[in-house]
Design a protein around this motif. Structure first.
Motif, PDB file in Angstrom:
ATOM      1  N   CYS A   1      49.074  13.221  13.521  1.00  0.00           N
ATOM      2  CA  CYS A   1      48.507  13.889  12.455  1.00  0.00           C
ATOM      3  C   CYS A   1      49.182  14.342  11.504  1.00  0.00           C
ATOM      4  O   CYS A   1      50.063  15.303  12.018  1.00  0.00           O
ATOM      5  CB  CYS A   1      47.127  14.740  13.030  1.00  0.00           C
ATOM      6  SG  CYS A   1      45.990  15.574  11.810  1.00  0.00           S
ATOM      7  N   CYS A   2      48.995  14.299  10.145  1.00  0.00           N
ATOM      8  CA  CYS A   2      49.694  14.880   9.063  1.00  0.00           C
ATOM      9  C   CYS A   2      49.005  16.085   8.469  1.00  0.00           C
ATOM     10  O   CYS A   2      48.019  16.458   8.724  1.00  0.00           O
ATOM     11  CB  CYS A   2      50.295  13.938   8.170  1.00  0.00           C
ATOM     12  SG  CYS A   2      48.890  12.868   7.711  1.00  0.00           S
TER      13      CYS A   2
ATOM     14  N   VAL B   1      41.344   8.296   9.516  1.00  0.00           N
ATOM     15  CA  VAL B   1      40.216   9.257   9.054  1.00  0.00           C
ATOM     16  C   VAL B   1      40.933  10.647   8.790  1.00  0.00           C
ATOM     17  O   VAL B   1      40.435  11.170   7.720  1.00  0.00           O
ATOM     18  CB  VAL B   1      39.181   9.469  10.248  1.00  0.00           C
ATOM     19  CG1 VAL B   1      38.327  10.514  10.056  1.00  0.00           C
ATOM     20  CG2 VAL B   1      38.639   8.223  10.743  1.00  0.00           C
ATOM     21  N   GLN B   2      42.003  11.166   9.544  1.00  0.00           N
ATOM     22  CA  GLN B   2      42.457  12.571   9.303  1.00  0.00           C
ATOM     23  C   GLN B   2      43.103  12.746   7.994  1.00  0.00           C
ATOM     24  O   GLN B   2      43.272  13.858   7.450  1.00  0.00           O
ATOM     25  CB  GLN B   2      43.135  12.956  10.413  1.00  0.00           C
ATOM     26  CG  GLN B   2      44.376  11.977  10.795  1.00  0.00           C
ATOM     27  CD  GLN B   2      45.425  12.275  10.150  1.00  0.00           C
ATOM     28  OE1 GLN B   2      45.840  13.225   9.644  1.00  0.00           O
ATOM     29  NE2 GLN B   2      46.213  10.978   9.983  1.00  0.00           N
TER      30      GLN B   2
ATOM     31  N   VAL C   1      47.894  21.621   3.080  1.00  0.00           N
ATOM     32  CA  VAL C   1      47.139  22.763   2.994  1.00  0.00           C
ATOM     33  C   VAL C   1      46.296  22.486   1.735  1.00  0.00           C
ATOM     34  O   VAL C   1      44.729  22.867   1.907  1.00  0.00           O
ATOM     35  CB  VAL C   1      47.815  24.004   2.922  1.00  0.00           C
ATOM     36  CG1 VAL C   1      46.891  25.014   2.565  1.00  0.00           C
ATOM     37  CG2 VAL C   1      48.627  24.308   4.102  1.00  0.00           C
ATOM     38  N   ALA C   2      46.568  21.979   0.655  1.00  0.00           N
ATOM     39  CA  ALA C   2      45.731  21.774  -0.520  1.00  0.00           C
ATOM     40  C   ALA C   2      46.376  20.671  -1.535  1.00  0.00           C
ATOM     41  O   ALA C   2      47.433  21.003  -1.723  1.00  0.00           O
ATOM     42  CB  ALA C   2      45.551  23.141  -1.190  1.00  0.00           C
ATOM     43  N   VAL C   3      45.577  19.980  -1.923  1.00  0.00           N
ATOM     44  CA  VAL C   3      46.297  18.710  -2.852  1.00  0.00           C
ATOM     45  C   VAL C   3      45.858  18.980  -4.372  1.00  0.00           C
ATOM     46  O   VAL C   3      44.785  19.444  -4.472  1.00  0.00           O
ATOM     47  CB  VAL C   3      45.598  17.347  -2.306  1.00  0.00           C
ATOM     48  CG1 VAL C   3      45.987  16.448  -3.345  1.00  0.00           C
ATOM     49  CG2 VAL C   3      46.084  17.011  -1.007  1.00  0.00           C
TER      50      VAL C   3
ATOM     51  N   TRP D   1      42.749  15.962   4.218  1.00  0.00           N
ATOM     52  CA  TRP D   1      43.658  15.963   5.157  1.00  0.00           C
ATOM     53  C   TRP D   1      43.120  16.987   6.361  1.00  0.00           C
ATOM     54  O   TRP D   1      43.405  18.177   5.945  1.00  0.00           O
ATOM     55  CB  TRP D   1      44.967  16.582   4.228  1.00  0.00           C
ATOM     56  CG  TRP D   1      45.521  15.636   3.298  1.00  0.00           C
ATOM     57  CD1 TRP D   1      45.140  15.333   2.037  1.00  0.00           C
ATOM     58  CD2 TRP D   1      46.570  14.595   3.559  1.00  0.00           C
ATOM     59  NE1 TRP D   1      45.510  14.428   1.624  1.00  0.00           N
ATOM     60  CE2 TRP D   1      46.710  13.868   2.153  1.00  0.00           C
ATOM     61  CE3 TRP D   1      47.432  14.202   4.471  1.00  0.00           C
ATOM     62  CZ2 TRP D   1      47.563  12.661   2.228  1.00  0.00           C
ATOM     63  CZ3 TRP D   1      48.266  13.165   4.349  1.00  0.00           C
ATOM     64  CH2 TRP D   1      48.416  12.540   3.285  1.00  0.00           C
ATOM     65  N   TYR D   2      42.938  16.629   7.193  1.00  0.00           N
ATOM     66  CA  TYR D   2      42.534  17.531   8.311  1.00  0.00           C
ATOM     67  C   TYR D   2      43.694  18.297   8.846  1.00  0.00           C
ATOM     68  O   TYR D   2      44.809  17.837   8.786  1.00  0.00           O
ATOM     69  CB  TYR D   2      41.919  16.524   9.750  1.00  0.00           C
ATOM     70  CG  TYR D   2      40.831  15.828   9.677  1.00  0.00           C
ATOM     71  CD1 TYR D   2      40.076  15.497   8.721  1.00  0.00           C
ATOM     72  CD2 TYR D   2      40.057  15.729  10.806  1.00  0.00           C
ATOM     73  CE1 TYR D   2      38.979  14.768   8.301  1.00  0.00           C
ATOM     74  CE2 TYR D   2      38.829  15.143  10.714  1.00  0.00           C
ATOM     75  CZ  TYR D   2      38.313  14.708   9.376  1.00  0.00           C
ATOM     76  OH  TYR D   2      37.238  13.964   9.235  1.00  0.00           O
ATOM     77  N   ASP D   3      43.401  19.450   9.148  1.00  0.00           N
ATOM     78  CA  ASP D   3      44.412  20.520   9.876  1.00  0.00           C
ATOM     79  C   ASP D   3      44.786  19.832  11.137  1.00  0.00           C
ATOM     80  O   ASP D   3      44.280  19.469  12.013  1.00  0.00           O
ATOM     81  CB  ASP D   3      43.806  21.740  10.261  1.00  0.00           C
ATOM     82  CG  ASP D   3      44.693  22.614  10.686  1.00  0.00           C
ATOM     83  OD1 ASP D   3      45.791  23.025   9.916  1.00  0.00           O
ATOM     84  OD2 ASP D   3      44.868  22.881  11.988  1.00  0.00           O
ATOM     85  N   PRO D   4      46.262  19.705  11.049  1.00  0.00           N
ATOM     86  CA  PRO D   4      46.962  19.016  12.438  1.00  0.00           C
ATOM     87  C   PRO D   4      46.641  19.731  13.691  1.00  0.00           C
ATOM     88  O   PRO D   4      46.394  19.229  14.865  1.00  0.00           O
ATOM     89  CB  PRO D   4      48.481  18.762  12.109  1.00  0.00           C
ATOM     90  CG  PRO D   4      48.595  19.793  11.088  1.00  0.00           C
ATOM     91  CD  PRO D   4      47.504  19.937  10.235  1.00  0.00           C
ATOM     92  N   VAL D   5      46.901  21.181  13.454  1.00  0.00           N
ATOM     93  CA  VAL D   5      46.777  21.758  15.017  1.00  0.00           C
ATOM     94  C   VAL D   5      45.121  21.827  15.495  1.00  0.00           C
ATOM     95  O   VAL D   5      44.772  21.587  16.569  1.00  0.00           O
ATOM     96  CB  VAL D   5      46.970  23.179  14.713  1.00  0.00           C
ATOM     97  CG1 VAL D   5      46.779  23.993  16.024  1.00  0.00           C
ATOM     98  CG2 VAL D   5      48.324  23.408  14.192  1.00  0.00           C
ATOM     99  N   ALA D   6      44.202  21.893  14.520  1.00  0.00           N
ATOM    100  CA  ALA D   6      42.919  21.737  15.076  1.00  0.00           C
ATOM    101  C   ALA D   6      42.359  20.433  15.351  1.00  0.00           C
ATOM    102  O   ALA D   6      41.796  20.380  16.494  1.00  0.00           O
ATOM    103  CB  ALA D   6      41.957  22.405  13.874  1.00  0.00           C
TER     104      ALA D   6
END
Length: 308
Positions: free
Chosen positions: A49-50, A12-13, A53-55, A67-72
């Protein structure tokens, strides 16, 4: 031979066409939570989680922009789990100032009770670097220094100190400190430079796309570089296993998927520790969240006990 540890890259992430399943397109936070809890119950060592920032548009069709933010994401999952470790695989730390990265990941480690493994990598998307004002051509050298800066900034000192070519800081306090005395730092990538960086600067190595036949030579080079440098302390060698399906799928899981009875799969995966690998990252083929969780449970109950 010790037991082979195992972790999982979360679904999902990240939804690249290289690995995402069709059902993930309509999935969301509740699915991540369910999978994370299932992995913890099944004895998995970490959730990964990978980071992007922007694709750019030219890559969006293949990579997607999900691409979910890994820290959040890892912080959210830390709150609904209790034991499983939280791995960034990998954070492109050169995109951010190390004090910013340290603030985010130290807080994550603090909130999770010391469960962070910080996986780092150089990155590969030029436009991402350019948009954030970072020199893409110098990303390797930048990562080398960023690792050193993060060692200081994630250490025990409230006022960390680092003096380098790209970054210079002292007298700036950051709390909370990580819960761990030393956050494990694993270096990702399979290029000669990445392997060298892992051997000399990391606590572990996360290969990227190495087929089984390449691993023995890569591991031998890691060991040689560490021996020559007099590197000491624990070092975790990782590998990414082939896609898995425990049992006979009855549907097309692709030519590279390892399928079969638990003993067959375990027998194949036992080749990894024989190569010097300490932990494997697994990904299961699935057509739904329920099927993925079933695969996770089968692996934990029937395959994992045989990974000796």
């Amino acid at each position: 031979m010790s037991a082979l540890a195992y972790g999982i890259q979360l679904p999902v992430q990240a939804q690249s066409t290289l690995f995402a399943e069709a059902w993930e397109a309509g999935a969301g936070p509740e699915d991540l939570v369910a999978v994370a809890r299932a992995a913890e119950r099944a004895g998995f060592g970490y959730l990964a989680c990978c980071d992007h920032v922007a694709v750019p548009r030219r890559l969006a069709r293949a990579m997607s922009t999900v691409w979910y933010d890994p820290v959040a994401t890892l912080a959210h999952l830390a709150a609904v789990t209790g034991r499983i470790r939280l791995l960034s695989h990998v954070a492109v730390v050169g995109l951010r100032h190390p004090l910013l990265t340290a603030k985010q990941y130290a807080t994550l480690d603090h909130l999770s009770g010391g469960r962070l493994v910080l996986g780092v990598g150089a990155g590969h998307v030029r436009e991402e670097f350019e948009a954030l004002g970072v020199d893409f051509e110098r990303r390797g050298a930048l990562l080398d220094e960023t690792v050193d800066a993060l060692r200081a900034a994630l250490g025990p000192q409230e006022f960390p100190e680092h003096h380098g070519k790209f970054y210079d800081f002292e007298g700036l306090g950051q709390r909370p400190r990580p819960a761990q005395p030393a956050v494990p730092l694993w270096v990702g990538g399979s290029s000669p430079a990445a392997v060298r960086r892992a051997a000399l600067k990391g606590d572990g190595w996360l290969p990227q796309g190495d087929a089984r036949e390449r691993l023995p030579a890569q591991v031998a080079r890691l060991r040689r570089l560490r021996d020559e440098a007099g590197a000491e302390g624990p070092f975790t060698v990782g590998a990414i296993a082939e896609p898995l399906y425990v049992g006979r799928p009855g549907w097309d899981t692709g030519p590279w998927t390892l399928t079969g009875a638990p003993e067959e799969i375990a027998g194949s995966l036992r080749a990894y520790p024989a190569m010097g690998v300490d932990q494997i990252q697994v990904r299961f083929r699935s057509r739904s969240r329920a099927e993925l969780i079933e695969q996770i449970e089968l692996f934990g109950a029937e395959v994992a006990p045989r990974l000796q």
